[in-house]
Each structure stands twice: as C-alpha cells, then as structure tokens.
Design a protein around this motif. Structure first.
Motif, PDB file in Angstrom:
ATOM      1  N   ALA A 163       0.831  -1.206   0.000  1.00 50.79           N
ATOM      2  CA  ALA A 163       0.000   0.000   0.000  1.00 50.79           C
ATOM      3  C   ALA A 163       0.866   1.257   0.000  1.00 50.79           C
ATOM      4  O   ALA A 163       0.535   2.254  -0.643  1.00 50.79           O
ATOM      5  CB  ALA A 163      -0.930  -0.015   1.212  1.00 50.79           C
ATOM      6  N   GLY A 164       1.996   1.211   0.719  1.00 49.65           N
ATOM      7  CA  GLY A 164       2.895   2.365   0.734  1.00 49.65           C
ATOM      8  C   GLY A 164       3.472   2.662  -0.633  1.00 49.65           C
ATOM      9  O   GLY A 164       3.573   3.819  -1.046  1.00 49.65           O
ATOM     10  N   ASN A 165       3.878   1.623  -1.365  1.00 51.66           N
ATOM     11  CA  ASN A 165       4.391   1.819  -2.716  1.00 51.66           C
ATOM     12  C   ASN A 165       3.356   2.499  -3.607  1.00 51.66           C
ATOM     13  O   ASN A 165       3.682   3.346  -4.442  1.00 51.66           O
ATOM     14  CB  ASN A 165       4.792   0.487  -3.341  1.00 51.66           C
ATOM     15  N   LEU A 166       2.093   2.117  -3.438  1.00 51.76           N
ATOM     16  CA  LEU A 166       1.036   2.698  -4.268  1.00 51.76           C
ATOM     17  C   LEU A 166       0.858   4.174  -3.963  1.00 51.76           C
ATOM     18  O   LEU A 166       0.537   4.963  -4.855  1.00 51.76           O
ATOM     19  CB  LEU A 166      -0.270   1.928  -4.056  1.00 51.76           C
ATOM     20  N   VAL A 167       1.066   4.565  -2.708  1.00 50.26           N
ATOM     21  CA  VAL A 167       1.025   5.991  -2.368  1.00 50.26           C
ATOM     22  C   VAL A 167       2.086   6.750  -3.160  1.00 50.26           C
ATOM     23  O   VAL A 167       1.828   7.836  -3.701  1.00 50.26           O
ATOM     24  CB  VAL A 167       1.225   6.187  -0.854  1.00 50.26           C
ATOM     25  N   LEU A 168       3.286   6.185  -3.251  1.00 47.96           N
ATOM     26  CA  LEU A 168       4.340   6.815  -4.041  1.00 47.96           C
ATOM     27  C   LEU A 168       3.987   6.819  -5.522  1.00 47.96           C
ATOM     28  O   LEU A 168       4.172   7.827  -6.219  1.00 47.96           O
ATOM     29  CB  LEU A 168       5.667   6.092  -3.820  1.00 47.96           C
ATOM     30  N   GLN A 169       3.479   5.709  -6.029  1.00 48.17           N
ATOM     31  CA  GLN A 169       3.154   5.640  -7.450  1.00 48.17           C
ATOM     32  C   GLN A 169       2.071   6.645  -7.837  1.00 48.17           C
ATOM     33  O   GLN A 169       1.985   7.042  -8.999  1.00 48.17           O
ATOM     34  CB  GLN A 169       2.753   4.211  -7.808  1.00 48.17           C
ATOM     35  N   ARG A 170       1.260   7.068  -6.871  1.00 43.86           N
ATOM     36  CA  ARG A 170       0.276   8.120  -7.122  1.00 43.86           C
ATOM     37  C   ARG A 170       0.872   9.512  -6.927  1.00 43.86           C
ATOM     38  O   ARG A 170       0.158  10.509  -6.887  1.00 43.86           O
ATOM     39  CB  ARG A 170      -0.939   7.933  -6.217  1.00 43.86           C
ATOM     40  N   GLY A 171       2.192   9.563  -6.824  1.00 43.79           N
ATOM     41  CA  GLY A 171       2.879  10.848  -6.760  1.00 43.79           C
ATOM     42  C   GLY A 171       2.777  11.552  -5.429  1.00 43.79           C
ATOM     43  O   GLY A 171       2.972  12.779  -5.364  1.00 43.79           O
ATOM     44  N   TYR A 172       2.507  10.829  -4.342  1.00 45.43           N
ATOM     45  CA  TYR A 172       2.352  11.397  -3.005  1.00 45.43           C
ATOM     46  C   TYR A 172       1.209  12.417  -2.932  1.00 45.43           C
ATOM     47  O   TYR A 172       1.126  13.203  -1.978  1.00 45.43           O
ATOM     48  CB  TYR A 172       3.656  12.062  -2.526  1.00 45.43           C
ATOM     49  N   ARG A 173       0.338  12.425  -3.931  1.00 46.87           N
ATOM     50  CA  ARG A 173      -0.732  13.423  -3.947  1.00 46.87           C
ATOM     51  C   ARG A 173      -1.693  13.239  -2.779  1.00 46.87           C
ATOM     52  O   ARG A 173      -2.239  14.229  -2.270  1.00 46.87           O
ATOM     53  CB  ARG A 173      -1.495  13.356  -5.269  1.00 46.87           C
ATOM     54  N   ASP A 174      -1.936  12.005  -2.358  1.00 50.96           N
ATOM     55  CA  ASP A 174      -2.859  11.766  -1.255  1.00 50.96           C
ATOM     56  C   ASP A 174      -2.135  11.433   0.050  1.00 50.96           C
ATOM     57  O   ASP A 174      -2.734  10.895   0.981  1.00 50.96           O
ATOM     58  CB  ASP A 174      -3.857  10.663  -1.613  1.00 50.96           C
ATOM     59  N   LEU A 175      -0.859  11.766   0.132  1.00 50.20           N
ATOM     60  CA  LEU A 175      -0.104  11.573   1.370  1.00 50.20           C
ATOM     61  C   LEU A 175      -0.507  12.637   2.387  1.00 50.20           C
ATOM     62  O   LEU A 175      -0.476  13.831   2.068  1.00 50.20           O
ATOM     63  CB  LEU A 175       1.399  11.686   1.082  1.00 50.20           C
ATOM     64  N   PRO A 176      -0.899  12.258   3.594  1.00 48.29           N
ATOM     65  CA  PRO A 176      -1.128  13.280   4.617  1.00 48.29           C
ATOM     66  C   PRO A 176       0.147  14.101   4.820  1.00 48.29           C
ATOM     67  O   PRO A 176       1.238  13.540   4.960  1.00 48.29           O
ATOM     68  CB  PRO A 176      -1.468  12.459   5.866  1.00 48.29           C
ATOM     69  N   PHE A 177       0.010  15.421   4.826  1.00 48.10           N
ATOM     70  CA  PHE A 177       1.207  16.277   4.888  1.00 48.10           C
ATOM     71  C   PHE A 177       0.822  17.555   5.633  1.00 48.10           C
ATOM     72  O   PHE A 177       0.507  18.581   5.022  1.00 48.10           O
ATOM     73  CB  PHE A 177       1.698  16.575   3.475  1.00 48.10           C
ATOM     74  N   PRO A 178       0.855  17.517   6.973  1.00 45.32           N
ATOM     75  CA  PRO A 178       0.329  18.614   7.786  1.00 45.32           C
ATOM     76  C   PRO A 178       1.320  19.752   8.000  1.00 45.32           C
ATOM     77  O   PRO A 178       1.647  20.131   9.139  1.00 45.32           O
ATOM     78  CB  PRO A 178       0.001  17.900   9.098  1.00 45.32           C
ATOM     79  N   PHE A 179       1.781  20.321   6.914  1.00 46.27           N
ATOM     80  CA  PHE A 179       2.728  21.430   6.973  1.00 46.27           C
ATOM     81  C   PHE A 179       2.275  22.516   6.007  1.00 46.27           C
ATOM     82  O   PHE A 179       1.519  22.250   5.060  1.00 46.27           O
ATOM     83  CB  PHE A 179       4.145  20.954   6.617  1.00 46.27           C
ATOM     84  N   GLU A 180       2.753  23.729   6.233  1.00 50.52           N
ATOM     85  CA  GLU A 180       2.453  24.834   5.328  1.00 50.52           C
ATOM     86  C   GLU A 180       3.067  24.524   3.967  1.00 50.52           C
ATOM     87  O   GLU A 180       4.286  24.417   3.843  1.00 50.52           O
ATOM     88  CB  GLU A 180       3.050  26.125   5.895  1.00 50.52           C
ATOM     89  N   PRO A 181       2.243  24.345   2.923  1.00 48.98           N
ATOM     90  CA  PRO A 181       2.800  23.905   1.637  1.00 48.98           C
ATOM     91  C   PRO A 181       3.640  24.982   0.967  1.00 48.98           C
ATOM     92  O   PRO A 181       3.319  26.176   1.015  1.00 48.98           O
ATOM     93  CB  PRO A 181       1.548  23.583   0.808  1.00 48.98           C
ATOM     94  N   LEU A 182       4.715  24.552   0.353  1.00 46.37           N
ATOM     95  CA  LEU A 182       5.576  25.426  -0.433  1.00 46.37           C
ATOM     96  C   LEU A 182       5.558  24.944  -1.874  1.00 46.37           C
ATOM     97  O   LEU A 182       5.687  23.748  -2.147  1.00 46.37           O
ATOM     98  CB  LEU A 182       7.008  25.402   0.105  1.00 46.37           C
ATOM     99  N   VAL A 183       5.411  25.877  -2.793  1.00 54.42           N
ATOM    100  CA  VAL A 183       5.402  25.537  -4.213  1.00 54.42           C
ATOM    101  C   VAL A 183       6.845  25.396  -4.693  1.00 54.42           C
ATOM    102  O   VAL A 183       7.690  26.262  -4.415  1.00 54.42           O
ATOM    103  CB  VAL A 183       4.668  26.611  -5.031  1.00 54.42           C
ATOM    104  N   SER A 184       7.116  24.313  -5.396  1.00 49.69           N
ATOM    105  CA  SER A 184       8.461  24.055  -5.904  1.00 49.69           C
ATOM    106  C   SER A 184       8.397  23.730  -7.384  1.00 49.69           C
ATOM    107  O   SER A 184       7.359  23.269  -7.877  1.00 49.69           O
ATOM    108  CB  SER A 184       9.117  22.888  -5.156  1.00 49.69           C
ATOM    109  N   PRO A 185       9.484  23.962  -8.092  1.00 56.18           N
ATOM    110  CA  PRO A 185       9.520  23.551  -9.498  1.00 56.18           C
ATOM    111  C   PRO A 185       9.515  22.036  -9.624  1.00 56.18           C
ATOM    112  O   PRO A 185       9.701  21.312  -8.633  1.00 56.18           O
ATOM    113  CB  PRO A 185      10.832  24.153 -10.010  1.00 56.18           C
ATOM    114  N   SER A 186       9.302  21.565 -10.827  1.00 53.29           N
ATOM    115  CA  SER A 186       9.357  20.126 -11.087  1.00 53.29           C
ATOM    116  C   SER A 186      10.800  19.687 -11.297  1.00 53.29           C
ATOM    117  O   SER A 186      11.607  20.430 -11.861  1.00 53.29           O
ATOM    118  CB  SER A 186       8.527  19.786 -12.325  1.00 53.29           C
ATOM    119  N   PHE A 187      11.090  18.479 -10.841  1.00 55.79           N
ATOM    120  CA  PHE A 187      12.414  17.901 -11.029  1.00 55.79           C
ATOM    121  C   PHE A 187      12.254  16.490 -11.580  1.00 55.79           C
ATOM    122  O   PHE A 187      11.220  15.841 -11.371  1.00 55.79           O
ATOM    123  CB  PHE A 187      13.180  17.841  -9.705  1.00 55.79           C
TER     124      PHE A 187
END
Length: 254
Positions: A163-187
């Motif tokens: 299940a963890g691998n699938l979270v990564l394969q979805r690009g971490y889009r649905d990963l809980p992330f309780p921090f002030e988001p910062l916009v970054s360029p693509s790498f």
C-alpha cells in the motif's frame, strides 16, 4: 517504523545492489531545498538508505545527520566528513529541540508510521524549518519498450506492491502532509542505463522480492530476452519524474 516490522527489513537484503543500481537525484533539487531552509547549519536525511541524498545535502549544510532503520543499508552508505549516520527508526530519531533546518525523506516516507514521524519532525525542525519528501516511480521508456516492459516486468509483480508503494506511485498526492505547503519547481532524474543497469534497478524493487518469496520465478530473464533487441548494447536515456511535497513548520512548532 518499528524495526521488527516486516517492511523495516525490506531493503536489508541486497543493500549493495541498492547502492549500485538506484539512480541519483538531481543536484538542482538539493540546491532548491537548501535555498528554502532558514539556515544552513543542520539537515536531517531520514530513511537515508545508501546515503546518496545525505551526501548531496552535505554540499549545502554544515552538518547532516542521516538516519535509517537498516544496519545493512548504512554499512553500504557513502562516507562524507559532514555526514553522520545513525541506525534508528524514523519515528525515534532524537535531536536537540528545534535544531534541524531541513528534513528530507527520499523514497521512504511511505514506509513510516506517519503520525509518529510527523511528531518527531515537528520536535526536530527549527521555526520556519522545511520538510521535503520525494521519490520516483517507474521510468519512462520509448513507445517500443514501454509495452514490453509492462508485459514482462510490471504486470507480473503488480499484485506484490505494498500500500505504501502505491502511495508513491500516485505521486504522493494523497499523502497526509500537515505542513504549510511550499510551491516548488518540477524535477526529474535523468540516467543513462544499459539493459543490465535497468534490470539491476528492477532487482531492488520490494515487489520483486515479494514476488520471489511467493514462489514465482524471477521475470527479469524473460524480460531480457524480449527487451535486448529493442534496448541495444549501449546505454539509453531514461527519465523519472520526481514526486515532491515540500512544507514549512510555523514559528510556534511544538
């Protein structure tokens, strides 16, 4: 992560292959993350594996602490005078309160007990400190190679991704992330691989290990036979877009 849990030992076996075949992250990623940090005194690379992210961070920080639950991975890690390795689960790492300027997790956060890890992160990070989690999934091949890669390698082991691998394969889009988001360029990772390099990389996949443990033959030899005339004898360029989440803790971090 509990060091006795099954996932905790996923990468113990084959740590030398992991160090040899896993691709390198772009240096521009670490320069960007360092530019966001409130200072350049201390970085924490959590789930460091073979240490490649930790060594890259050492170009930008006075000191880097690199932690991992796997002793075998740390034995294969790169040495650097500004990097100090510690064997400790992500959720149990100890730092002077609010001392870490940048916390990175490369290809590993999906294995962690997130509530406990995020609590440890908030204790460690300095006010306005930055946390960045990133990883990569499958590499992009050309139109001739992609369907053969899927038929011979990806489809046979698909049921064995965690299940963890699938979270990564979805690009971490649905990963809980309780921090002030910062916009970054693509790498993206750009590598030049022979067929042997590519199959060596596939050999480090946790799903392939589970596929083997379930009693199935290694699919890489069948894949080699079909891919060899398409791949050719030399190296081919492969690209892996990075999934990246970056955030900042507030001035009143816990």
């Amino acid at each position: 992560m509990d060091p006795t849990a099954p996932n905790a030992r996923t990468f113990d076996v084959g740590s030398q292959d992991y160090a040899r075949y896993r691709p390198r992250y772009p240096s521009a990623l670490f320069a960007h993350l360092a530019s966001l940090a409130p200072s350049r005194a201390l970085a924490w690379d959590c789930g460091t594996g073979n240490g490649q992210a930790a060594v890259a961070l050492a170009a930008h920080f006075d000191a880097v602490v690199a932690t991992d639950v796997s002793a075998e991975q740390l034995q294969a890690a790169e040495s650097h005078p500004r990097v100090r390795y510690q064997q400790v689960p992500a959720e149990q790492a100890q730092f002077t309160r609010h001392s870490v300027d940048l916390l990175t997790v490369a290809q590993a956060v999906h294995w962690f007990d997130l509530p406990r890890f995020y609590a440890a992160a908030r204790q460690a990070l300095a006010p306005r400190g930055v946390i960045a989690v990133f990883g990569y999934g499958f590499f992009e091949g050309d139109a001739a190679i992609a369907p053969v890669l899927r038929a011979t390698l990806l489809d046979p082991i698909a049921p064995y991704w965690s299940a963890g691998n699938l979270v990564l394969q979805r690009g971490y889009r649905d990963l809980p992330f309780p921090f002030e988001p910062l916009v970054s360029p693509s790498f993206e990772i750009v590598a030049h691989w022979t067929l042997d390099d590519m199959l060596g990389y596939v050999g480090t996949w946790s799903a392939l290990k589970r596929h083997h443990e379930a009693g199935h033959p290694d699919p890489r030899e069948a894949a080699r036979a079909r891919l060899a005339p398409l791949w050719g004898e030399g190296a081919r360029e492969v690209r892996m877009p990075l999934a990246l989440r970056v955030g900042r803790v507030g001035p009143d971090a816990g």
